[in-house]
Design an enzyme around this catalytic site. Structure first.
Site, PDB file in Angstrom:
ATOM      1  N   SER A 199       0.836  -1.195   0.000  1.00 28.84           N
ATOM      2  CA  SER A 199       0.000   0.000   0.000  1.00 28.84           C
ATOM      3  C   SER A 199       0.879   1.256   0.000  1.00 28.84           C
ATOM      4  O   SER A 199       1.632   1.478  -0.943  1.00 28.84           O
ATOM      5  CB  SER A 199      -0.962  -0.057   1.197  1.00 28.84           C
ATOM      6  OG  SER A 199      -1.998   0.871   1.059  1.00 28.84           O
ATOM      7  N   ASP A 280      -9.013  -5.287  -4.586  1.00 27.09           N
ATOM      8  CA  ASP A 280      -8.632  -3.877  -4.503  1.00 27.09           C
ATOM      9  C   ASP A 280      -9.640  -3.070  -5.295  1.00 27.09           C
ATOM     10  O   ASP A 280     -10.344  -3.602  -6.178  1.00 27.09           O
ATOM     11  CB  ASP A 280      -7.226  -3.676  -5.088  1.00 27.09           C
ATOM     12  CG  ASP A 280      -6.128  -3.767  -4.050  1.00 27.09           C
ATOM     13  OD1 ASP A 280      -6.323  -3.246  -2.938  1.00 27.09           O
ATOM     14  OD2 ASP A 280      -5.069  -4.354  -4.351  1.00 27.09           O
ATOM     15  N   HIS A 312      -7.372  -5.933  -0.131  1.00 25.75           N
ATOM     16  CA  HIS A 312      -6.235  -5.057   0.100  1.00 25.75           C
ATOM     17  C   HIS A 312      -5.451  -5.438   1.354  1.00 25.75           C
ATOM     18  O   HIS A 312      -4.287  -5.059   1.489  1.00 25.75           O
ATOM     19  CB  HIS A 312      -6.739  -3.611   0.235  1.00 25.75           C
ATOM     20  CG  HIS A 312      -5.658  -2.580   0.286  1.00 25.75           C
ATOM     21  ND1 HIS A 312      -5.025  -2.104  -0.839  1.00 25.75           N
ATOM     22  CD2 HIS A 312      -5.082  -1.935   1.343  1.00 25.75           C
ATOM     23  CE1 HIS A 312      -4.116  -1.208  -0.499  1.00 25.75           C
ATOM     24  NE2 HIS A 312      -4.128  -1.085   0.815  1.00 25.75           N
TER      25      HIS A 312
END
Length: 337
Positions: A199, A280, A312
């Site tokens: 991320s 995602d 995610h």
């Protein structure tokens, strides 16, 4: 698109089919920090009464990883409060060994190295040193953008300037770069550095690829980079809640967007793996696809891995599982070199 639609695109917790957005982040913190025996309850900092994860996908957390390896924790690589490393040594730390450097996510505002060792056992047992990087997340104070720009030009790269205040995007990028310079100087037995970021950590790892190392007195031998569910163009998030804490100007966002700073590279110089989760958001998926394409066009050796049945959060949590495809592919990148 509307502001709400854009914020939804950059809110990873809204896209998971496993858990609702009010619990998934706490669950992520609990699993990566503490870990648990199969069938047991979570005993992590979030105090979730019982894990919402299926039994088969409960990874070992950082506490268990620390207990299973020789470690050196909270090693300072600079003077900043967050400038610390957690190091997980292989069984024979006296020889030459590859190093995996893990950079945590949390939208540049949360999480830390203290939840970042969960994947170490899978690599330490195979002779790889694992390093979890700490950096000063936002918000740690406000500073004038003009001062930050001036300091960005004038600082000595191994000394954190006062104008580049902790929590500023320029500072976080600089800190990650300096952590690598520190590792190279302190551990001459390193045989190749491999980066893994998730991320926001994938963004910071990608920024390393555009570093001018002549200012750092060393040139890390970066042989591979694994970027997981990252953000590579910061401009869209200027208009979302994410920037409330970061306080980035357009100039800062452009200066720190990997998409805007891709340098030509020989195809064999460094292997890059860009991974994205099936669940995602479309924007995260678009950014991963476009960044991998841009790297490939510039001559980099790049693979795009689209991971099915993960979101995610568990896209990175599952790195503690030996059978997980990203674990196997990432480990293969390291061990075959």
């Amino acid at each position: 698109v509307s502001l709400q639609a854009l914020e939804d695109q950059y809110s990873p917790s809204r896209w998971s089919p496993r858990l609702d957005r009010d619990t998934i982040i706490d669950a992520h913190l609990a699993v990566t920090a503490a870990g648990e025996a199969r069938g047991a309850s979570v005993a992590g900092p979030s105090s979730i009464p019982r894990s919402p994860y299926p039994t088969a996908s409960r990874p070992a957390g950082t506490e268990r990883a620390r207990a299973s390896a020789q470690t050196s924790l909270h090693v300072p690589y600079g003077n900043g409060d967050g400038e610390k490393l957690d190091i997980y040594f292989p069984k024979d730390p006296s020889g030459n060994f590859p190093v995996l450097v893990y950079i945590h996510g949390g939208y540049w505002q949360s999480l830390s190295k203290d939840e970042s060792g969960f994947a170490a056992p899978q690599l330490v047992s195979r002779g790889v040193m694992v390093v979890a990087v700490g950096y000063d997340t936002a918000p740690r104070g406000r500073c004038c953008p003009a001062e930050a720009v001036a300091a960005h030009v004038a600082w000595h790269p191994l000394t954190l300037p006062s104008a580049l205040c902790p929590g500023h995007m320029d500072t976080m990028v600089l800190q990650v770069r300096r952590s690598l310079a520190f590792l190279v100087e302190q551990y001459p037995g390193i045989r190749g550095i491999y980066l893994c970021g998730h991320s926001a950590g994938a963004h910071l790892a990608a920024m390393v690829l555009s570093t001018d190392w002549t200012e750092f007195r060393v040139v890390p031998d970066i042989k591979g980079v694994v970027l997981v569910s990252g953000v590579y163009d910061l401009e869209p998030i200027l208009h979302t809640y994410v920037n409330d804490a970061l306080n980035m100007s357009q100039e800062v966002a452009q200066r720190n967007s990997p998409m805007r700073h891709i340098t030509p590279r020989a195809p064999a110089a460094c292997e890059v793996l860009v991974a994205v989760a099936q669940h995602d958001s479309p924007e995260f998926r678009r950014q991963s696809q476009e960044y991998s394409q841009a790297l490939r066009a510039a001559g980099w050796s790049v693979s795009l891995l689209d991971l099915a049945d993960v979101d995610h959060f568990d896209v990175i949590e599952k790195l503690s599982e030996d059978s997980y495809i990203l674990t196997q592919v990432g480990r293969g990148v390291i061990l075959r070199q």
